[in-house]
Design a protein around this motif. Sequence first.
Motif, PDB file in Angstrom:
ATOM      1  N   LYS A  42      -1.216 -36.525   9.293  1.00  0.00           N
ATOM      2  CA  LYS A  42      -0.772 -36.291  10.683  1.00  0.00           C
ATOM      3  C   LYS A  42       0.651 -36.811  10.900  1.00  0.00           C
ATOM      4  CE  LYS A  42      -4.191 -38.719  12.520  1.00  0.00           C
ATOM      5  NZ  LYS A  42      -4.830 -39.211  11.276  1.00  0.00           N
ATOM      6  N   THR A  43       0.857 -38.072  10.541  1.00  0.00           N
ATOM      7  CA  THR A  43       2.187 -38.656  10.724  1.00  0.00           C
ATOM      8  C   THR A  43       3.218 -37.911   9.880  1.00  0.00           C
ATOM      9  OG1 THR A  43       1.337 -40.830  11.295  1.00  0.00           O
ATOM     10  CG2 THR A  43       3.550 -40.776  10.375  1.00  0.00           C
ATOM     11  N   THR A  44       2.808 -37.562   8.666  1.00  0.00           N
ATOM     12  CA  THR A  44       3.720 -36.825   7.785  1.00  0.00           C
ATOM     13  C   THR A  44       4.159 -35.520   8.448  1.00  0.00           C
ATOM     14  OG1 THR A  44       2.606 -37.789   5.880  1.00  0.00           O
ATOM     15  CG2 THR A  44       3.972 -35.838   5.472  1.00  0.00           C
ATOM     16  N   TRP A  86       7.196 -43.168  17.693  1.00  0.00           N
ATOM     17  CA  TRP A  86       6.660 -43.501  16.369  1.00  0.00           C
ATOM     18  C   TRP A  86       5.324 -44.232  16.453  1.00  0.00           C
ATOM     19  CZ3 TRP A  86      10.323 -43.610  11.867  1.00  0.00           C
ATOM     20  CH2 TRP A  86      11.495 -42.898  12.164  1.00  0.00           C
ATOM     21  N   GLN A  87       4.520 -43.979  15.421  1.00  0.00           N
ATOM     22  CA  GLN A  87       3.238 -44.700  15.331  1.00  0.00           C
ATOM     23  C   GLN A  87       3.501 -46.194  15.283  1.00  0.00           C
ATOM     24  OE1 GLN A  87       0.694 -43.362  12.150  1.00  0.00           O
ATOM     25  NE2 GLN A  87      -0.781 -44.996  12.466  1.00  0.00           N
ATOM     26  N   GLU A  88       4.387 -46.608  14.391  1.00  0.00           N
ATOM     27  CA  GLU A  88       4.797 -48.014  14.351  1.00  0.00           C
ATOM     28  C   GLU A  88       6.288 -48.068  14.630  1.00  0.00           C
ATOM     29  OE1 GLU A  88       3.481 -49.824  10.669  1.00  0.00           O
ATOM     30  OE2 GLU A  88       1.542 -48.868  11.056  1.00  0.00           O
ATOM     31  N   LEU A 159       3.977 -37.545  20.090  1.00  0.00           N
ATOM     32  CA  LEU A 159       3.565 -38.934  20.325  1.00  0.00           C
ATOM     33  C   LEU A 159       2.561 -39.309  19.238  1.00  0.00           C
ATOM     34  CD1 LEU A 159       2.969 -38.830  24.217  1.00  0.00           C
ATOM     35  CD2 LEU A 159       5.078 -39.401  22.991  1.00  0.00           C
ATOM     36  N   ASP A 160       3.000 -40.151  18.311  1.00  0.00           N
ATOM     37  CA  ASP A 160       2.166 -40.496  17.171  1.00  0.00           C
ATOM     38  C   ASP A 160       1.300 -41.705  17.515  1.00  0.00           C
ATOM     39  OD1 ASP A 160       1.017 -40.726  14.697  1.00  0.00           O
ATOM     40  OD2 ASP A 160       2.907 -40.854  13.569  1.00  0.00           O
ATOM     41  N   GLU A 161       0.001 -41.486  17.614  1.00  0.00           N
ATOM     42  CA  GLU A 161      -0.966 -42.537  17.969  1.00  0.00           C
ATOM     43  C   GLU A 161      -0.484 -43.330  19.191  1.00  0.00           C
ATOM     44  OE1 GLU A 161      -3.790 -42.710  16.219  1.00  0.00           O
ATOM     45  OE2 GLU A 161      -3.326 -41.947  14.203  1.00  0.00           O
ATOM     46  N   PRO A 162      -0.335 -42.683  20.341  1.00  0.00           N
ATOM     47  CA  PRO A 162       0.259 -43.360  21.498  1.00  0.00           C
ATOM     48  C   PRO A 162      -0.580 -44.530  22.006  1.00  0.00           C
ATOM     49  CG  PRO A 162      -0.644 -41.234  22.145  1.00  0.00           C
ATOM     50  CD  PRO A 162      -0.695 -41.283  20.649  1.00  0.00           C
TER      51      PRO A 162
END
Lengths: 245, 306
Positions: A42-44, A86-88, A159-162
């Motif tokens: 997903k993030t990729t 970003w997720q992180e 929105l990555d893992e908001p």
Amino acid sequence: MGILEAKNISLSINGNKILDNLDIDFWEGYVHAIVGPNGVGKTTLGNVIMGLEGYRDFEGDILLNGKSIKKLNVYERAKSGITMAWQEPARFEGLTVEKFIKAGAKDKSIEKVKDALKKVGMAPEVYMGRAVDKSLSGGERKKVELASILAIDPKIVILDEPDSGIDVASLENIFNAIRFLKENGATVILITHSLEVLKQSEHAFLLCCGTVLRRGNVEEIRQYFEDKCIPCDHKNKPEQNGVKL
Amino acid sequence: MSIDQLIKEANIHSAVHDKNTARLVINKDKVVDTNTVEGLKVDTKEIKDGVDINISLEKNTVVENPVHLCFGVTHKKAIQKIVINIDIGENSKIDIFSHCVFPNAVDVKHIMDGKIQVGKNASYSYTEKHIHSEEGGITVIPKAKIILEENARLKTIFELIRGRVGSIDIDYETTCKDNSVMEMTAKIDGKGDDIIKIKEAGNLIGKWSRGVLTSKVAVRDNARAEIYNKLIASAEFARGHVDCKEVIQGNGKASAIPIVEVSNPRAHVTHEASIGSVDSKQLQTLMSRGLSEDKAVELIIDGLLS
Ligand SMILES: Nc1ncnc2c1ncn2[C@@H]1O[C@H](COP(=O)(O)OP(=O)(O)O)[C@@H](O)[C@H]1O
Ligand SMILES: [Mg+2]
């Protein structure tokens, strides 16, 4: 045709195929979710769409309003209206929350910064002067990240893992911010493995092993995801386990 | 006309038009404007390629408004030598802003030789702001020897506000007597083929004296930086800290050598040095918000050096 389409995307990193002939498209003004367990890519996929360094060398194409943006770097893609939380999120020593939020905003007024912070449930007078560094908790940093996105008024936002690191009390702020983005006309792409976040979307994709396994209405995807993916019943090897792609 | 440019670049309009604000404006080797306030004596003598300046503040005098010194060179090519002696009387207080403005420099050398005495219980702050041309054809060699008498306080800040460094070679040394406090900070952002050398030294010879030396430097492109900051503590209960921070980007090269010497078992000096680079994730984050790579680097460095 969606506002943003990714076609036949394949990407290997260090010889491992992370994205595998993936097709996806997003409709303008909708809130989409990309769900799937950890490690499915997903993030990729978000990074590939954003055009981050290290994620530019892929097979396939990405079209924005029908035009390829494959050759554009991250800055050029941002300029064409795409952005990502970003997720992180990165931490920036010495950079104040105020300056960080202003950085991407077209309207660089103090009101804009305050407004963005309020929308994610942060008191401007408490946070504006703080640094976007290690002294912010994970959840605070995530909220500042989202505030900086709100201040941009983006056309397309990933929105990555908001919700990661966000406490239950603040969750509603995050969801409000998502609604606000939509009301503002943004196309929203939520990357998540959370059913709560999935529910905020209007259309969903289920990712499995670097490709889109299913797409459809949220309820249908939610049920499939809950039944088959929590826990993942084939350890990310769908073909070998008889899962029909 | 040249004076107007200096005043504009240094942004000291209001100071220049206020009779309650002391100032001294020099263009190359000519004194072009001066004003003083009660208790403050400013003598100048034009010398070859420069000006010899004597500033003294009577004891028990507080100078309310910051004093503005403007050392400008509006010429493209020039040498400017500033010999400066500053004497702050007991129990007095003064803040000086020194504007070093070389906006048109192609080949300018600015040499400063300072001697500063800060009397008992006096407080002295000196903020040196440099405004350079974008050519980089500047050599700046500031030297200062400072003595703090008992209970005196010193704060110096050296900052490049605008333009290219060129070549900078700072050499400041402060001696601290009993109970005195000194803080010396340099903040410089180097680009192109800039060369930055910083030598700050503190001698904590007085009981309970305290000192902090801070250098924050960024080097990009082919710029070079060397920092040698040295703190010596020889008196009981002397306390000190040396902090060198450098950020490198591109082909920039940096070295940081903090030296601490303690010869009294009841003194305590600490140091930290870090050389970091602009992190790719930070860069990508800001670029994903629509900042060009240059703008992103600038913002990151700005934060690191703040
Ligand atoms: N830069 C990278 N280097 C090596 N492996 C990577 C890199 N980026 C992602 N991966 C790998 O790709 C897979 C998918 O990761 P990711 O996209 O982060 O998954 P998700 O976001 O769905 O949890 C994981 O196995 C991860 O370790
Ligand atoms: Mg992820």
